[in-house]
Design a protein around this motif. Sequence first.
Motif, PDB file in Angstrom:
ATOM      1  N   PHE A   1       0.728  -1.164   0.009  1.00  0.00           N
ATOM      2  CA  PHE A   1       0.017   0.119  -0.212  1.00  0.00           C
ATOM      3  C   PHE A   1       0.930   1.256   0.085  1.00  0.00           C
ATOM      4  O   PHE A   1       0.504   2.198  -0.732  1.00  0.00           O
ATOM      5  CB  PHE A   1      -1.000   0.152   1.313  1.00  0.00           C
ATOM      6  CG  PHE A   1      -1.634   1.120   1.339  1.00  0.00           C
ATOM      7  CD1 PHE A   1      -2.909   1.163   0.389  1.00  0.00           C
ATOM      8  CD2 PHE A   1      -1.455   2.156   2.238  1.00  0.00           C
ATOM      9  CE1 PHE A   1      -3.771   2.435   0.531  1.00  0.00           C
ATOM     10  CE2 PHE A   1      -2.411   3.427   2.146  1.00  0.00           C
ATOM     11  CZ  PHE A   1      -3.610   3.357   1.420  1.00  0.00           C
ATOM     12  N   PHE A   2       1.974   1.343   0.748  1.00  0.00           N
ATOM     13  CA  PHE A   2       2.724   2.561   1.064  1.00  0.00           C
ATOM     14  C   PHE A   2       3.634   2.635   0.035  1.00  0.00           C
ATOM     15  O   PHE A   2       4.887   3.573   0.161  1.00  0.00           O
ATOM     16  CB  PHE A   2       3.172   2.637   2.398  1.00  0.00           C
ATOM     17  CG  PHE A   2       2.000   2.748   3.233  1.00  0.00           C
ATOM     18  CD1 PHE A   2       1.514   3.954   3.339  1.00  0.00           C
ATOM     19  CD2 PHE A   2       1.762   1.904   4.139  1.00  0.00           C
ATOM     20  CE1 PHE A   2       0.203   4.255   4.360  1.00  0.00           C
ATOM     21  CE2 PHE A   2       0.579   2.180   5.009  1.00  0.00           C
ATOM     22  CZ  PHE A   2       0.002   3.057   5.045  1.00  0.00           C
ATOM     23  N   THR A   3       4.050   1.740  -1.116  1.00  0.00           N
ATOM     24  CA  THR A   3       5.106   1.757  -1.786  1.00  0.00           C
ATOM     25  C   THR A   3       4.607   1.930  -3.366  1.00  0.00           C
ATOM     26  O   THR A   3       3.526   1.730  -3.534  1.00  0.00           O
ATOM     27  CB  THR A   3       6.095   0.668  -1.855  1.00  0.00           C
ATOM     28  OG1 THR A   3       5.245  -0.726  -2.185  1.00  0.00           O
ATOM     29  CG2 THR A   3       6.736   0.407  -0.273  1.00  0.00           C
ATOM     30  N   PRO A   4       5.503   2.183  -4.146  1.00  0.00           N
ATOM     31  CA  PRO A   4       5.024   2.305  -5.721  1.00  0.00           C
ATOM     32  C   PRO A   4       4.421   0.814  -6.207  1.00  0.00           C
ATOM     33  O   PRO A   4       4.000   0.773  -7.315  1.00  0.00           O
ATOM     34  CB  PRO A   4       6.316   2.416  -6.596  1.00  0.00           C
ATOM     35  CG  PRO A   4       7.332   3.133  -5.450  1.00  0.00           C
ATOM     36  CD  PRO A   4       6.898   2.668  -4.200  1.00  0.00           C
ATOM     37  N   LEU A   5       4.564  -0.185  -5.511  1.00  0.00           N
ATOM     38  CA  LEU A   5       3.964  -1.641  -5.687  1.00  0.00           C
ATOM     39  C   LEU A   5       2.410  -1.400  -5.733  1.00  0.00           C
ATOM     40  O   LEU A   5       1.732  -2.392  -6.340  1.00  0.00           O
ATOM     41  CB  LEU A   5       4.496  -2.596  -4.750  1.00  0.00           C
ATOM     42  CG  LEU A   5       5.859  -3.207  -4.847  1.00  0.00           C
ATOM     43  CD1 LEU A   5       6.194  -3.970  -3.653  1.00  0.00           C
ATOM     44  CD2 LEU A   5       6.384  -3.492  -6.170  1.00  0.00           C
ATOM     45  N   SER A   6       1.936  -0.384  -5.080  1.00  0.00           N
ATOM     46  CA  SER A   6       0.485  -0.427  -5.008  1.00  0.00           C
ATOM     47  C   SER A   6      -0.288  -0.122  -6.418  1.00  0.00           C
ATOM     48  O   SER A   6      -1.201  -0.472  -6.731  1.00  0.00           O
ATOM     49  CB  SER A   6       0.191   0.772  -4.316  1.00  0.00           C
ATOM     50  OG  SER A   6       0.621   1.899  -4.725  1.00  0.00           O
TER      51      SER A   6
ATOM     52  N   THR B   1      -6.083  -4.180  -6.118  1.00  0.00           N
ATOM     53  CA  THR B   1      -7.553  -4.683  -6.031  1.00  0.00           C
ATOM     54  C   THR B   1      -7.584  -4.983  -4.290  1.00  0.00           C
ATOM     55  O   THR B   1      -8.728  -4.635  -3.732  1.00  0.00           O
ATOM     56  CB  THR B   1      -7.624  -6.333  -6.504  1.00  0.00           C
ATOM     57  OG1 THR B   1      -7.384  -5.955  -7.839  1.00  0.00           O
ATOM     58  CG2 THR B   1      -8.577  -6.903  -6.371  1.00  0.00           C
ATOM     59  N   ILE B   2      -6.477  -5.373  -3.686  1.00  0.00           N
ATOM     60  CA  ILE B   2      -6.545  -5.618  -2.304  1.00  0.00           C
ATOM     61  C   ILE B   2      -6.676  -4.087  -1.644  1.00  0.00           C
ATOM     62  O   ILE B   2      -7.384  -4.096  -0.744  1.00  0.00           O
ATOM     63  CB  ILE B   2      -5.228  -6.316  -1.642  1.00  0.00           C
ATOM     64  CG1 ILE B   2      -5.130  -7.737  -2.378  1.00  0.00           C
ATOM     65  CG2 ILE B   2      -5.189  -6.147  -0.306  1.00  0.00           C
ATOM     66  CD1 ILE B   2      -4.172  -8.489  -1.984  1.00  0.00           C
ATOM     67  N   ASN B   3      -6.035  -3.126  -2.216  1.00  0.00           N
ATOM     68  CA  ASN B   3      -6.035  -1.905  -1.308  1.00  0.00           C
ATOM     69  C   ASN B   3      -7.295  -1.206  -1.520  1.00  0.00           C
ATOM     70  O   ASN B   3      -7.719  -0.562  -0.649  1.00  0.00           O
ATOM     71  CB  ASN B   3      -4.910  -0.936  -2.135  1.00  0.00           C
ATOM     72  CG  ASN B   3      -3.388  -1.258  -1.982  1.00  0.00           C
ATOM     73  OD1 ASN B   3      -3.141  -1.930  -0.691  1.00  0.00           O
ATOM     74  ND2 ASN B   3      -2.463  -1.148  -2.694  1.00  0.00           N
ATOM     75  N   SER B   4      -8.051  -1.387  -2.731  1.00  0.00           N
ATOM     76  CA  SER B   4      -9.298  -0.791  -2.851  1.00  0.00           C
ATOM     77  C   SER B   4     -10.219  -1.445  -1.690  1.00  0.00           C
ATOM     78  O   SER B   4     -11.319  -1.026  -1.173  1.00  0.00           O
ATOM     79  CB  SER B   4      -9.825  -0.970  -4.221  1.00  0.00           C
ATOM     80  OG  SER B   4     -10.063  -2.575  -4.353  1.00  0.00           O
TER      81      SER B   4
ATOM     82  N   ASN C   1     -14.356   4.915   5.654  1.00  0.00           N
ATOM     83  CA  ASN C   1     -14.507   5.322   6.957  1.00  0.00           C
ATOM     84  C   ASN C   1     -13.434   4.756   7.931  1.00  0.00           C
ATOM     85  O   ASN C   1     -13.132   4.869   9.002  1.00  0.00           O
ATOM     86  CB  ASN C   1     -15.880   4.776   7.555  1.00  0.00           C
ATOM     87  CG  ASN C   1     -15.937   3.146   7.322  1.00  0.00           C
ATOM     88  OD1 ASN C   1     -14.927   2.502   6.778  1.00  0.00           O
ATOM     89  ND2 ASN C   1     -16.987   2.654   7.713  1.00  0.00           N
ATOM     90  N   ALA C   2     -12.395   3.887   7.211  1.00  0.00           N
ATOM     91  CA  ALA C   2     -11.104   3.155   7.924  1.00  0.00           C
ATOM     92  C   ALA C   2     -10.270   2.704   7.031  1.00  0.00           C
ATOM     93  O   ALA C   2     -10.588   2.571   5.766  1.00  0.00           O
ATOM     94  CB  ALA C   2     -11.839   1.869   8.870  1.00  0.00           C
ATOM     95  N   ASN C   3      -8.842   3.098   7.145  1.00  0.00           N
ATOM     96  CA  ASN C   3      -7.869   2.481   6.689  1.00  0.00           C
ATOM     97  C   ASN C   3      -7.275   1.469   6.945  1.00  0.00           C
ATOM     98  O   ASN C   3      -6.339   1.664   7.998  1.00  0.00           O
ATOM     99  CB  ASN C   3      -6.862   3.710   6.124  1.00  0.00           C
ATOM    100  CG  ASN C   3      -5.715   3.041   5.162  1.00  0.00           C
ATOM    101  OD1 ASN C   3      -5.740   2.113   4.794  1.00  0.00           O
ATOM    102  ND2 ASN C   3      -4.836   4.172   4.978  1.00  0.00           N
ATOM    103  N   TYR C   4      -7.471   0.413   6.690  1.00  0.00           N
ATOM    104  CA  TYR C   4      -6.996  -1.102   7.441  1.00  0.00           C
ATOM    105  C   TYR C   4      -5.342  -0.973   7.392  1.00  0.00           C
ATOM    106  O   TYR C   4      -4.797  -1.719   7.893  1.00  0.00           O
ATOM    107  CB  TYR C   4      -7.709  -2.315   7.020  1.00  0.00           C
ATOM    108  CG  TYR C   4      -9.156  -2.086   7.577  1.00  0.00           C
ATOM    109  CD1 TYR C   4      -9.468  -2.210   9.041  1.00  0.00           C
ATOM    110  CD2 TYR C   4     -10.020  -2.075   6.611  1.00  0.00           C
ATOM    111  CE1 TYR C   4     -10.814  -2.189   9.147  1.00  0.00           C
ATOM    112  CE2 TYR C   4     -11.610  -2.100   7.075  1.00  0.00           C
ATOM    113  CZ  TYR C   4     -11.849  -2.214   8.412  1.00  0.00           C
ATOM    114  OH  TYR C   4     -13.229  -2.122   8.904  1.00  0.00           O
ATOM    115  N   ASN C   5      -4.821  -0.560   6.195  1.00  0.00           N
ATOM    116  CA  ASN C   5      -3.411  -0.779   5.772  1.00  0.00           C
ATOM    117  C   ASN C   5      -2.655  -0.151   7.111  1.00  0.00           C
ATOM    118  O   ASN C   5      -1.676  -0.332   7.253  1.00  0.00           O
ATOM    119  CB  ASN C   5      -3.202   0.033   4.592  1.00  0.00           C
ATOM    120  CG  ASN C   5      -4.004  -0.598   3.383  1.00  0.00           C
ATOM    121  OD1 ASN C   5      -3.573  -1.936   3.214  1.00  0.00           O
ATOM    122  ND2 ASN C   5      -4.822  -0.078   2.498  1.00  0.00           N
TER     123      ASN C   5
END
Length: 141
Positions: free
Chosen positions: A43-48, A55-58, A64-68
């Motif tokens: 999520f936090f690198t250019p791999l996103s 797909t996973i990040n969406s 309402n919440a960022n589980y990452n």
Amino acid sequence: MTEETTRPPFDRRLRTAMRVHRAVISVVVLAVGAFLCVLAIGFFTPLSNLGFFSTINSQTDQSNANYNLVFVIVGPIIAVVGLYLVGAYYYARRKFEHLMVTKSKAEFLRNIPELEELLWDLTPHDEVRYEDKRAELRVRR
């Protein structure tokens, strides 16, 4: 007269199961921690930008919440705990196997305190092996 076989309480069965399957549990804890770390890195690198992570990040980045953010904190903690569990188990296993192959009664007697301490990190089957070895070498309690 027949004796009623009563099942032990749940907590005792749980502790026994956790001791029997200690290696598997420690590897699973390590794998879960590593997976959460990979999700956080994704999520936090250019791999996103990769299809898999987008797909996973969406799904994990809700309005309402960022589980990452939870993955960033919890993932490394679980991974470190898993590393400790795996390391402690395999270190104890290696040391135990080394001490159990001895044929010398004197060496076995010298290492009894260390063997009994190692048994805390091993399975009930290893306790039986230890008792058999004591009987084989005719060592009293």
